[in-house]
Design a protein around this motif. Sequence first.
Motif, PDB file in Angstrom:
ATOM      1  N   LEU A 113       0.841  -1.238   0.078  1.00 42.71           N
ATOM      2  CA  LEU A 113       0.017  -0.025  -0.054  1.00 42.71           C
ATOM      3  C   LEU A 113       0.831   1.289   0.226  1.00 42.71           C
ATOM      4  CD1 LEU A 113      -2.979  -0.919   2.266  1.00 42.71           C
ATOM      5  CD2 LEU A 113      -2.802  -1.409  -0.232  1.00 42.71           C
ATOM      6  N   SER A 114       2.180   1.124   0.947  1.00 41.56           N
ATOM      7  CA  SER A 114       2.935   2.511   0.713  1.00 41.56           C
ATOM      8  C   SER A 114       3.415   2.537  -0.465  1.00 41.56           C
ATOM      9  CB  SER A 114       3.855   2.517   1.878  1.00 41.56           C
ATOM     10  OG  SER A 114       4.701   1.378   1.749  1.00 41.56           O
ATOM     11  N   ALA A 115       3.649   1.487  -1.155  1.00 42.78           N
ATOM     12  CA  ALA A 115       4.537   1.617  -2.666  1.00 42.78           C
ATOM     13  C   ALA A 115       3.327   2.228  -3.846  1.00 42.78           C
ATOM     14  CB  ALA A 115       4.870   0.167  -2.794  1.00 42.78           C
ATOM     15  N   VAL A 116       2.214   1.756  -3.661  1.00 41.63           N
ATOM     16  CA  VAL A 116       1.047   2.094  -4.519  1.00 41.63           C
ATOM     17  C   VAL A 116       0.989   3.714  -4.304  1.00 41.63           C
ATOM     18  CG1 VAL A 116      -1.662   2.332  -4.723  1.00 41.63           C
ATOM     19  CG2 VAL A 116      -0.183   0.117  -4.641  1.00 41.63           C
ATOM     20  N   ASP A 117       0.933   4.153  -3.033  1.00 42.35           N
ATOM     21  CA  ASP A 117       1.038   5.731  -2.784  1.00 42.35           C
ATOM     22  C   ASP A 117       2.294   6.351  -3.571  1.00 42.35           C
ATOM     23  OD1 ASP A 117      -1.107   5.051  -1.259  1.00 42.35           O
ATOM     24  OD2 ASP A 117      -0.367   5.709   0.707  1.00 42.35           O
ATOM     25  N   ALA A 118       3.403   5.658  -3.404  1.00 40.40           N
ATOM     26  CA  ALA A 118       4.449   6.274  -3.818  1.00 40.40           C
ATOM     27  C   ALA A 118       4.449   6.408  -5.380  1.00 40.40           C
ATOM     28  CB  ALA A 118       5.675   5.371  -3.477  1.00 40.40           C
ATOM     29  N   VAL A 119       4.354   5.292  -6.315  1.00 42.35           N
ATOM     30  CA  VAL A 119       4.359   5.243  -7.501  1.00 42.35           C
ATOM     31  C   VAL A 119       2.987   5.945  -8.603  1.00 42.35           C
ATOM     32  CG1 VAL A 119       5.870   3.330  -7.330  1.00 42.35           C
ATOM     33  CG2 VAL A 119       3.532   2.925  -8.143  1.00 42.35           C
TER      34      VAL A 119
END
Length: 181
Positions: free
Chosen positions: A143-149
Amino acid sequence: MHTDSKTGQLLHDDHHRTIDLLNAFEAYLERTGEDDIPHLDADGRGLLATLGKELGQDLERHFLLEEQWLFPPIAAAGAYEMTADLSTDHEALRPLVRRIARLCALALREGFDEESWPVFRYFGQQLIEGLVLHIQKEETALLSAVDAVLTPAQDVALARAYRHGDEVLGGTDERASSPQV
């Protein structure tokens, strides 16, 4: 897990709905011993119908969103090992998901017997264990990676497509007309 993106929130909501369903499934399995064959009452039939639908189409759609639209940009941003691990989980879970969905359909048609109940119980427990672990991984890392990319525009387009069930999320031929991720 806190997520800032709409797409991440939809995934998070899917995870919570799935965990609730798995908790109900686990309670159902635990109510009846391995050697006791349950009679399918209205509640049991409802649970199996919901479980079959969730596993038959909703979970696969969730996996496809991640694999086709989220894992590539996340891997390209440097998290290849994470996306490879999550993809491996998907591939390990798919046969269990298909088996339980088929066993749910069979039980709804014929009920359980001395052969089908232990098989259903065994594979159900395997699915619960594997899927809970997978969801924990996604909640802590994906989920944090989704927010980042995702850019805000990509996030809005992808979340809208996913929320509305657009076919573009289910196949590779439609990628050209789909949300640009």
